[in-house]
Design an enzyme around this catalytic site. Sequence first.
Site, PDB file in Angstrom:
ATOM      1  N   ASN A  17      -3.872  -1.934   3.715  1.00  0.00           N
ATOM      2  CA  ASN A  17      -4.451  -3.182   3.201  1.00  0.00           C
ATOM      3  C   ASN A  17      -3.882  -4.385   3.943  1.00  0.00           C
ATOM      4  O   ASN A  17      -4.613  -5.329   4.247  1.00  0.00           O
ATOM      5  CB  ASN A  17      -4.226  -3.312   1.690  1.00  0.00           C
ATOM      6  CG  ASN A  17      -5.263  -2.536   0.900  1.00  0.00           C
ATOM      7  OD1 ASN A  17      -6.426  -2.930   0.839  1.00  0.00           O
ATOM      8  ND2 ASN A  17      -4.860  -1.405   0.340  1.00  0.00           N
ATOM      9  N   MET A  84       5.027  -1.011  -4.744  1.00  0.00           N
ATOM     10  CA  MET A  84       5.190  -0.034  -5.810  1.00  0.00           C
ATOM     11  C   MET A  84       6.330  -0.356  -6.776  1.00  0.00           C
ATOM     12  O   MET A  84       6.998   0.543  -7.278  1.00  0.00           O
ATOM     13  CB  MET A  84       5.418   1.364  -5.203  1.00  0.00           C
ATOM     14  CG  MET A  84       4.296   1.825  -4.290  1.00  0.00           C
ATOM     15  SD  MET A  84       2.695   1.809  -5.105  1.00  0.00           S
ATOM     16  CE  MET A  84       2.893   3.254  -6.136  1.00  0.00           C
ATOM     17  N   ASN A 101      -3.229  -8.680  -6.794  1.00  0.00           N
ATOM     18  CA  ASN A 101      -2.916  -7.268  -6.524  1.00  0.00           C
ATOM     19  C   ASN A 101      -4.214  -6.515  -6.278  1.00  0.00           C
ATOM     20  O   ASN A 101      -5.272  -6.925  -6.744  1.00  0.00           O
ATOM     21  CB  ASN A 101      -2.202  -6.672  -7.749  1.00  0.00           C
ATOM     22  CG  ASN A 101      -1.842  -5.211  -7.567  1.00  0.00           C
ATOM     23  OD1 ASN A 101      -1.369  -4.801  -6.496  1.00  0.00           O
ATOM     24  ND2 ASN A 101      -2.061  -4.409  -8.589  1.00  0.00           N
ATOM     25  N   HIS A 103      -5.852  -2.697  -6.853  1.00  0.00           N
ATOM     26  CA  HIS A 103      -5.615  -1.452  -7.595  1.00  0.00           C
ATOM     27  C   HIS A 103      -6.784  -0.489  -7.363  1.00  0.00           C
ATOM     28  O   HIS A 103      -7.948  -0.896  -7.433  1.00  0.00           O
ATOM     29  CB  HIS A 103      -5.459  -1.766  -9.087  1.00  0.00           C
ATOM     30  CG  HIS A 103      -5.151  -0.545  -9.885  1.00  0.00           C
ATOM     31  ND1 HIS A 103      -3.892   0.030  -9.910  1.00  0.00           N
ATOM     32  CD2 HIS A 103      -5.948   0.252 -10.639  1.00  0.00           C
ATOM     33  CE1 HIS A 103      -3.936   1.117 -10.657  1.00  0.00           C
ATOM     34  NE2 HIS A 103      -5.162   1.272 -11.115  1.00  0.00           N
ATOM     35  N   LEU A 138       1.061  -4.633 -16.842  1.00  0.00           N
ATOM     36  CA  LEU A 138       0.730  -3.832 -15.663  1.00  0.00           C
ATOM     37  C   LEU A 138      -0.787  -3.748 -15.419  1.00  0.00           C
ATOM     38  O   LEU A 138      -1.545  -3.379 -16.324  1.00  0.00           O
ATOM     39  CB  LEU A 138       1.301  -2.410 -15.844  1.00  0.00           C
ATOM     40  CG  LEU A 138       1.063  -1.447 -14.679  1.00  0.00           C
ATOM     41  CD1 LEU A 138       1.847  -1.878 -13.458  1.00  0.00           C
ATOM     42  CD2 LEU A 138       1.426  -0.025 -15.084  1.00  0.00           C
TER      43      LEU A 138
HETATM   44  C1  GRF Z   1      -3.773   1.287  -2.233  1.00  0.00           C
HETATM   45  O1  GRF Z   1      -4.583   2.334  -2.701  1.00  0.00           O
HETATM   46  C2  GRF Z   1      -3.646   0.206  -3.268  1.00  0.00           C
HETATM   47  O2  GRF Z   1      -4.785   0.048  -4.048  1.00  0.00           O
HETATM   48  C3  GRF Z   1      -2.508   0.710  -4.112  1.00  0.00           C
HETATM   49  O3  GRF Z   1      -1.622   1.301  -3.193  1.00  0.00           O
HETATM   50  C4  GRF Z   1      -2.326   1.722  -2.023  1.00  0.00           C
HETATM   51  C5  GRF Z   1      -1.679   1.040  -0.872  1.00  0.00           C
HETATM   52  O4  GRF Z   1      -2.138   1.457   0.355  1.00  0.00           O
HETATM   53  N1  GRF Z   1      -1.961  -0.374  -4.889  1.00  0.00           N
HETATM   54  P1  GRF Z   1      -1.708   0.709   1.669  1.00  0.00           P
HETATM   55  O5  GRF Z   1      -0.170   0.650   1.705  1.00  0.00           O
HETATM   56  O6  GRF Z   1      -2.343  -0.655   1.694  1.00  0.00           O
HETATM   57  O7  GRF Z   1      -2.214   1.585   2.788  1.00  0.00           O
END
Ligand code: GRF
Length: 197
Positions: A17, A84, A101, A103, A138
């Site tokens: 992302n 995380m 965020n 999700h 959350l």
């Molecule tokens: C994604 O699926 C996001 O929605 C979730 O964690 C994952 C992160 O992926 N919160 P990346 O590190 O952006 O590849």
Amino acid sequence: MKNKLPIAILVSGSGTNLQAIIDSIEAGRLSTEIKIVISNKPEAMALERCKKHSIKSAVYNNEEEMMKAIKESGAELICLAGFMKILSPKFVLAFKGKIINIHPSLLPSFPGLHAQRRAFEYGAKVTGCTVHFVDEKLDHGPIIIQVAVPVRGDDTEESLTQRILKEEHKIYPEAIRLFAEGKIKIKGRRVLIVGEK
Ligand code: GRF
């Protein structure tokens, strides 16, 4: 040239992302500047992406240090991108209305960890992804953008996860663009997009 919105991005993992945001900026679709990327994990692949694109990055596990670094960076929006760690109410309050965020489910379904697996195992026919503001609960704050992803009969957890991720990479930069252009108004739980054609 419009003023670029200074942003901070918080990561823990692969950073796809983050990469989608970098690509949008480099393609001129997003008028923002990544001031700092913070990881709570030193081994995060996201940090390699920062090096490659000469973006400032740091590793902190301590929230106070993180808050200090973000404040010093001048960031006006904090984007959690696969971060995380649950942020404390103190942190959320310090940047109220300025943390978003992504999700991997259609919230309020499947908040928390392993959202894709849980939707798959539940037998949901449609799941998706959500960009939302972060509040003290959350995966709970006002929703900015959602996209539905159908679950196919021949899907595996992995194929579904990949299709959701592809959509994440579109809606996250798009949500940041709307914020940067001042097109987001929050009314209670509802986010209104204003001034878009
Ligand atoms: C994604 O699926 C996001 O929605 C979730 O964690 C994952 C992160 O992926 N919160 P990346 O590190 O952006 O590849």
